[in-house]
Design an enzyme around this catalytic site. Sequence first.
Site, short mmCIF file in Angstrom:
data_model
loop_
_atom_site.label_atom_id
_atom_site.label_comp_id
_atom_site.label_asym_id
_atom_site.label_seq_id
_atom_site.Cartn_x
_atom_site.Cartn_y
_atom_site.Cartn_z
N LYS A 30 0.83 -1.21 0.00
CA LYS A 30 0.00 0.00 0.00
C LYS A 30 0.86 1.25 0.00
O LYS A 30 2.04 1.23 0.36
CB LYS A 30 -0.93 0.00 1.21
CG LYS A 30 -0.22 0.07 2.56
CD LYS A 30 -1.21 0.03 3.71
CE LYS A 30 -0.49 0.12 5.06
NZ LYS A 30 -1.44 0.12 6.19
N TYR A 254 15.31 32.04 9.03
CA TYR A 254 14.10 32.83 9.17
C TYR A 254 13.63 32.88 10.62
O TYR A 254 13.61 31.86 11.32
CB TYR A 254 12.98 32.24 8.32
CG TYR A 254 13.23 32.26 6.83
CD1 TYR A 254 13.35 33.46 6.15
CD2 TYR A 254 13.34 31.07 6.13
CE1 TYR A 254 13.57 33.47 4.78
CE2 TYR A 254 13.57 31.07 4.75
CZ TYR A 254 13.69 32.27 4.09
OH TYR A 254 13.92 32.28 2.74
#
Length: 354
Positions: A30, A254
């Site tokens: 999956k 940042y």
Amino acid sequence: MTATWTLDSQVFKDNIKHVMQGQPVMAVVKNNAYHYGLDFAVEAFMSAGIDTFSTTVLHEAVRVRELAPDATVFLMNPSTEFDVLKANSIHMTLPSLDFYMTHQKDLAGINVHLEFENLLHRSGFKTFDEMKQVIELNQEQGEEHQMKIAGIWTHFGYADEFEVPDYDIEKEAWLTGLSDMLEHYHFDYIHAQNSASFVRDGLFDQHTHVRPGIILYGSRPYSSLSTDVTVQSLTVSANVIQIRTLEAGESAGYSFAYTADKRSRIAVIDIGYGDGILRTRSKHDCVINGRRYPIRALMMSHLFVEVDEAVKPGDTVILYSNDIRIDEHTFKGVGANSEQLSALNHHSLKKEII
């Protein structure tokens, strides 16, 4: 320089046989084979002798059929695309009496596996008596209107839990109900055990397949297992692109992503959360030149790592490998094995299979 997702195909194939221990396996593929790549994984599993697969979405089941024309392909979620199921000879879970009653005519000719809900409460029949009712209703139909009841299955949601009795409870409920069903009916496919259950108990009597997932891909299902039980073939690496020296109190990145509390040597690395590195993963070390160094900040495309004089621009930085494994970080609380794998963004990472 580019951050790279590298898969050692021979290690992956060797690990399949190491994990299987000669037992019949329904390999779970999956989510693009846990993001290892569906095409790659199916080929590798077939080379190891596996001819039975399961997934959760129909388009993946169809692709497995294309890759493995003679394999058994089982869809663990129900689908109402009955023509596609028939055209591709895909087996499908039958999740409930209501689903059967709603789609009785359309299910004719389709191979189904009856699913027992158990403690996971995700999908499936609540009782074995409901299963018997469906079997009897199906038998009342003319042969051309019958679905083919090929299998019976469940999922153990608590096999990796040891401080609670739930695994023993769900195991007893399943084995007791299954034993009663087998006194009256035959099933070609009987499968229940995920990676954790298989490692704990081996293949149960009366079961035709184990149905492991994550252990086939190199991660342990619970922490008390030795790392020898499975080998990780995946390496996620990046590069030191610059070295910066920060004085105490200076910040970089940042919004003060990192502020040095002392004079520090900081390596700027070309990988970040935009490439699928979880924020919780960035709380732990990476490996450079065989040594572990602490990650100090995570940004979209970069990491800051505090290093010493031994590290220089151009050095390779390892985020994941068999020496700094995904399951190691699972047990540190970073996220489930499959969660970390699912996060990795293969569109921005350079992908190599060796």
